[in-house]
Design a protein around this motif. Structure first.
Motif, PDB file in Angstrom:
ATOM      1  N   ASP A  19      30.817  11.645 -21.163  1.00  0.00           N
ATOM      2  CA  ASP A  19      29.961  10.687 -21.870  1.00  0.00           C
ATOM      3  C   ASP A  19      28.499  11.124 -21.857  1.00  0.00           C
ATOM      4  O   ASP A  19      27.804  10.974 -22.857  1.00  0.00           O
ATOM      5  N   ALA A  20      28.043  11.651 -20.732  1.00  0.00           N
ATOM      6  CA  ALA A  20      26.657  12.130 -20.669  1.00  0.00           C
ATOM      7  C   ALA A  20      26.419  13.222 -21.705  1.00  0.00           C
ATOM      8  O   ALA A  20      25.448  13.189 -22.470  1.00  0.00           O
ATOM      9  N   LEU A  21      27.334  14.190 -21.763  1.00  0.00           N
ATOM     10  CA  LEU A  21      27.185  15.292 -22.709  1.00  0.00           C
ATOM     11  C   LEU A  21      27.520  14.859 -24.133  1.00  0.00           C
ATOM     12  O   LEU A  21      26.899  15.325 -25.096  1.00  0.00           O
ATOM     13  N   GLY A  22      28.495  13.968 -24.258  1.00  0.00           N
ATOM     14  CA  GLY A  22      28.878  13.505 -25.594  1.00  0.00           C
ATOM     15  C   GLY A  22      27.762  12.726 -26.263  1.00  0.00           C
ATOM     16  O   GLY A  22      27.476  12.926 -27.457  1.00  0.00           O
ATOM     17  N   SER A  23      27.116  11.837 -25.518  1.00  0.00           N
ATOM     18  CA  SER A  23      26.024  11.051 -26.090  1.00  0.00           C
ATOM     19  C   SER A  23      24.793  11.914 -26.329  1.00  0.00           C
ATOM     20  O   SER A  23      24.133  11.806 -27.370  1.00  0.00           O
ATOM     21  N   GLN A  24      24.486  12.779 -25.363  1.00  0.00           N
ATOM     22  CA  GLN A  24      23.342  13.686 -25.512  1.00  0.00           C
ATOM     23  C   GLN A  24      23.543  14.628 -26.699  1.00  0.00           C
ATOM     24  O   GLN A  24      22.690  14.728 -27.591  1.00  0.00           O
ATOM     25  N   GLY A  25      24.675  15.315 -26.705  1.00  0.00           N
ATOM     26  CA  GLY A  25      24.943  16.279 -27.766  1.00  0.00           C
ATOM     27  C   GLY A  25      25.258  15.631 -29.096  1.00  0.00           C
ATOM     28  O   GLY A  25      24.876  16.146 -30.157  1.00  0.00           O
ATOM     29  N   GLY A  26      25.948  14.484 -29.057  1.00  0.00           N
ATOM     30  CA  GLY A  26      26.265  13.793 -30.298  1.00  0.00           C
ATOM     31  C   GLY A  26      25.016  13.314 -31.014  1.00  0.00           C
ATOM     32  O   GLY A  26      24.885  13.466 -32.237  1.00  0.00           O
ATOM     33  N   LEU A  27      24.072  12.758 -30.249  1.00  0.00           N
ATOM     34  CA  LEU A  27      22.806  12.324 -30.844  1.00  0.00           C
ATOM     35  C   LEU A  27      22.013  13.513 -31.367  1.00  0.00           C
ATOM     36  O   LEU A  27      21.468  13.474 -32.481  1.00  0.00           O
ATOM     37  N   ALA A  28      21.970  14.586 -30.569  1.00  0.00           N
ATOM     38  CA  ALA A  28      21.229  15.784 -31.006  1.00  0.00           C
ATOM     39  C   ALA A  28      21.797  16.337 -32.305  1.00  0.00           C
ATOM     40  O   ALA A  28      21.049  16.700 -33.229  1.00  0.00           O
ATOM     41  N   ARG A  29      23.111  16.390 -32.394  1.00  0.00           N
ATOM     42  CA  ARG A  29      23.742  16.937 -33.599  1.00  0.00           C
ATOM     43  C   ARG A  29      23.500  16.038 -34.805  1.00  0.00           C
ATOM     44  O   ARG A  29      23.248  16.524 -35.914  1.00  0.00           O
ATOM     45  N   LEU A  30      23.576  14.712 -34.587  1.00  0.00           N
ATOM     46  CA  LEU A  30      23.261  13.777 -35.666  1.00  0.00           C
ATOM     47  C   LEU A  30      21.852  14.014 -36.199  1.00  0.00           C
ATOM     48  O   LEU A  30      21.627  14.043 -37.414  1.00  0.00           O
ATOM     49  N   LEU A  31      20.890  14.192 -35.283  1.00  0.00           N
ATOM     50  CA  LEU A  31      19.499  14.369 -35.690  1.00  0.00           C
ATOM     51  C   LEU A  31      19.287  15.718 -36.377  1.00  0.00           C
ATOM     52  O   LEU A  31      18.567  15.810 -37.379  1.00  0.00           O
ATOM     53  N   LYS A  32      19.923  16.752 -35.862  1.00  0.00           N
ATOM     54  CA  LYS A  32      19.777  18.074 -36.475  1.00  0.00           C
ATOM     55  C   LYS A  32      20.365  18.100 -37.885  1.00  0.00           C
ATOM     56  O   LYS A  32      19.798  18.719 -38.793  1.00  0.00           O
ATOM     57  N   ASP A  33      21.504  17.432 -38.051  1.00  0.00           N
ATOM     58  CA  ASP A  33      22.162  17.444 -39.356  1.00  0.00           C
ATOM     59  C   ASP A  33      21.492  16.506 -40.354  1.00  0.00           C
ATOM     60  O   ASP A  33      21.657  16.662 -41.568  1.00  0.00           O
ATOM     61  N   THR A  34      20.754  15.534 -39.841  1.00  0.00           N
ATOM     62  CA  THR A  34      20.067  14.579 -40.722  1.00  0.00           C
ATOM     63  C   THR A  34      18.630  14.997 -41.005  1.00  0.00           C
ATOM     64  O   THR A  34      18.126  14.814 -42.114  1.00  0.00           O
ATOM     65  N   PHE A  35      17.973  15.572 -39.986  1.00  0.00           N
ATOM     66  CA  PHE A  35      16.569  15.959 -40.103  1.00  0.00           C
ATOM     67  C   PHE A  35      16.409  17.447 -39.770  1.00  0.00           C
ATOM     68  O   PHE A  35      15.928  17.807 -38.692  1.00  0.00           O
ATOM     69  N   PRO A  36      16.831  18.338 -40.649  1.00  0.00           N
ATOM     70  CA  PRO A  36      16.776  19.777 -40.347  1.00  0.00           C
ATOM     71  C   PRO A  36      15.364  20.290 -40.095  1.00  0.00           C
ATOM     72  O   PRO A  36      15.188  21.360 -39.478  1.00  0.00           O
ATOM     73  N   GLU A  37      14.356  19.545 -40.511  1.00  0.00           N
ATOM     74  CA  GLU A  37      12.975  19.977 -40.303  1.00  0.00           C
ATOM     75  C   GLU A  37      12.480  19.664 -38.885  1.00  0.00           C
ATOM     76  O   GLU A  37      11.456  20.192 -38.451  1.00  0.00           O
ATOM     77  N   LYS A  38      13.185  18.822 -38.153  1.00  0.00           N
ATOM     78  CA  LYS A  38      12.763  18.453 -36.798  1.00  0.00           C
ATOM     79  C   LYS A  38      13.263  19.458 -35.770  1.00  0.00           C
ATOM     80  O   LYS A  38      14.308  20.091 -35.954  1.00  0.00           O
ATOM     81  N   GLU A  39      12.524  19.613 -34.675  1.00  0.00           N
ATOM     82  CA  GLU A  39      12.960  20.397 -33.530  1.00  0.00           C
ATOM     83  C   GLU A  39      13.673  19.452 -32.570  1.00  0.00           C
ATOM     84  O   GLU A  39      13.065  18.501 -32.072  1.00  0.00           O
ATOM     85  N   VAL A  40      14.946  19.699 -32.316  1.00  0.00           N
ATOM     86  CA  VAL A  40      15.737  18.838 -31.441  1.00  0.00           C
ATOM     87  C   VAL A  40      16.361  19.698 -30.342  1.00  0.00           C
ATOM     88  O   VAL A  40      17.030  20.698 -30.637  1.00  0.00           O
ATOM     89  N   TYR A  41      16.137  19.305 -29.090  1.00  0.00           N
ATOM     90  CA  TYR A  41      16.616  20.089 -27.952  1.00  0.00           C
ATOM     91  C   TYR A  41      17.436  19.217 -27.008  1.00  0.00           C
ATOM     92  O   TYR A  41      17.217  18.009 -26.896  1.00  0.00           O
ATOM     93  N   VAL A  42      18.380  19.860 -26.305  1.00  0.00           N
ATOM     94  CA  VAL A  42      19.107  19.212 -25.204  1.00  0.00           C
ATOM     95  C   VAL A  42      18.816  19.990 -23.932  1.00  0.00           C
ATOM     96  O   VAL A  42      18.774  21.225 -23.941  1.00  0.00           O
ATOM     97  N   THR A  43      18.606  19.271 -22.834  1.00  0.00           N
ATOM     98  CA  THR A  43      18.238  19.946 -21.598  1.00  0.00           C
ATOM     99  C   THR A  43      18.911  19.294 -20.396  1.00  0.00           C
ATOM    100  O   THR A  43      19.333  18.145 -20.443  1.00  0.00           O
TER     101      THR A  43
END
Length: 308
Positions: A19-43
């Motif tokens: 769940d920690a990785l799913g929510s972190q990565g799922g949100l990051a992927r949503l943002l990257k695929d929706t806002f390709p101009e934004k810098e989105v990182y997971v750490t």
């Protein structure tokens, strides 16, 4: 807030689970695929057994300047992986654990949600006409929900959980492969589970107890994080109400994992630098004496509880 920032860094708790990785990565992927101009990182630190879900980015300290930080699935600041989370402009907390420590500029906590991945799915459902759900984001969010609901067996699985999950599986990703990677175990971990089943203690109160010393971990070549895979090993024993695993750290302290079928255990965890859900929690014990204190408190909870 997400719309306002061009740099977004997403954290989650240490010793991550699906769940920690799913929510972190799922949100990051949503943002990257929706806002390709934004810098989105997971750490955060890598968890070798779960890299099939998500791998972390290398984030330099200067990247935090002018950034939005989102922390997923983490009830208290002590458990946030990568302590640089407070270097950004703003912090958003998204979590489904009890809100005992409401840190951040925006706090979204929903204890009725099965998982933080369910909450991220709900966020997507609110803006689905504007955001893009892809195979990868659906896979990650589905994995997080599956992990925290125990494959939809736990009582935190609600009608809303299943409704949102149904939306995710409209996207074509390989669920069979995902289940296989999430639940298959290497031979050494299976043999380790056998030792756990052989050696656990069952009290008349309905409390199950297992000590996992460093000597056993080293003998079976199992890491501290990998040991979490056996936390439900004896959950199906007749009459068991709650159970606790004491996993020894190299310094002699213990990582404490608690689970329950009814007795409220997160209040016990909170007394020992921990917390979590009423029926699934974690804590820390400085020494063996503290493990005895935890056992005593858990026994009281078990004795006071009776199945309906």
């Amino acid at each position: 807030m997400i719309n306002m920032y061009n740099k977004i860094i997403i954290h989650r708790h240490e010793s991550p689970d699906p769940d920690a990785l799913g929510s972190q990565g799922g949100l990051a992927r949503l943002l990257k695929d929706t806002f390709p101009e934004k810098e989105v990182y997971v750490t955060g630190e890598e968890e070798p057994s779960l890299t099939f879900l998500l791998k972390m980015d290398t984030v330099e300290e200067k990247t935090y300047q002018g950034s939005l930080v989102i922390v997923c699935d983490t009830a208290n600041q002590e458990r946030i992986s990568d302590k640089r989370y407070n270097l950004g402009d703003k912090i958003i907390k998204i979590d489904h654990h009890p809100n005992d420590e409401p840190y951040g500029d925006i706090v979204w906590v929903d204890t009725s949600a099965s998982s933080t991945s369910e909450m991220i799915t709900e966020l997507f459902m609110e803006v689905q006409d504007e955001w893009n759900l892809t195979e990868e984001s659906a896979r990650l969010l589905y994995a997080g929900i599956v992990g925290d609901t125990g494959r939809f067996r736990f009582p935190n699985t609600t009608a809303k959980t299943l409704q949102y999950t149904a939306e995710l599986i409209k996207i074509d990703f390989d669920r069979t492969e995902l289940y296989t990677k999430m639940y298959e175990k290497p031979e050494n971990l299976v043999r380790f589970q056998g030792r756990v089943l052989q050696d656990f203690e069952m009290r008349k109160s309905g409390l199950g107890i297992s000590y996992l010393p460093q000597s056993l971990l080293k003998e079976c070549k199992v890491s501290l994080n990998e040991s979490s895979a056996v936390v439900n090993s004896f959950s199906e024993v007749e009459g068991i109400k709650a159970w606790v695993f004491f996993v020894e750290n190299e310094d002699g302290s213990y990582r404490v994992r608690l689970r329950s079928k009814g007795p409220v255990i997160n209040k016990v965890a909170a007394q020992f630098d921990g917390g979590g859900h009423p029926m699934a929690a974690g804590a820390k014990a400085k020494n063996t004496a503290e493990t005895k204190e935890i056992i005593s408190l858990l026994e009281k909870e078990c004795l006071q509880y009776s199945f309906k």
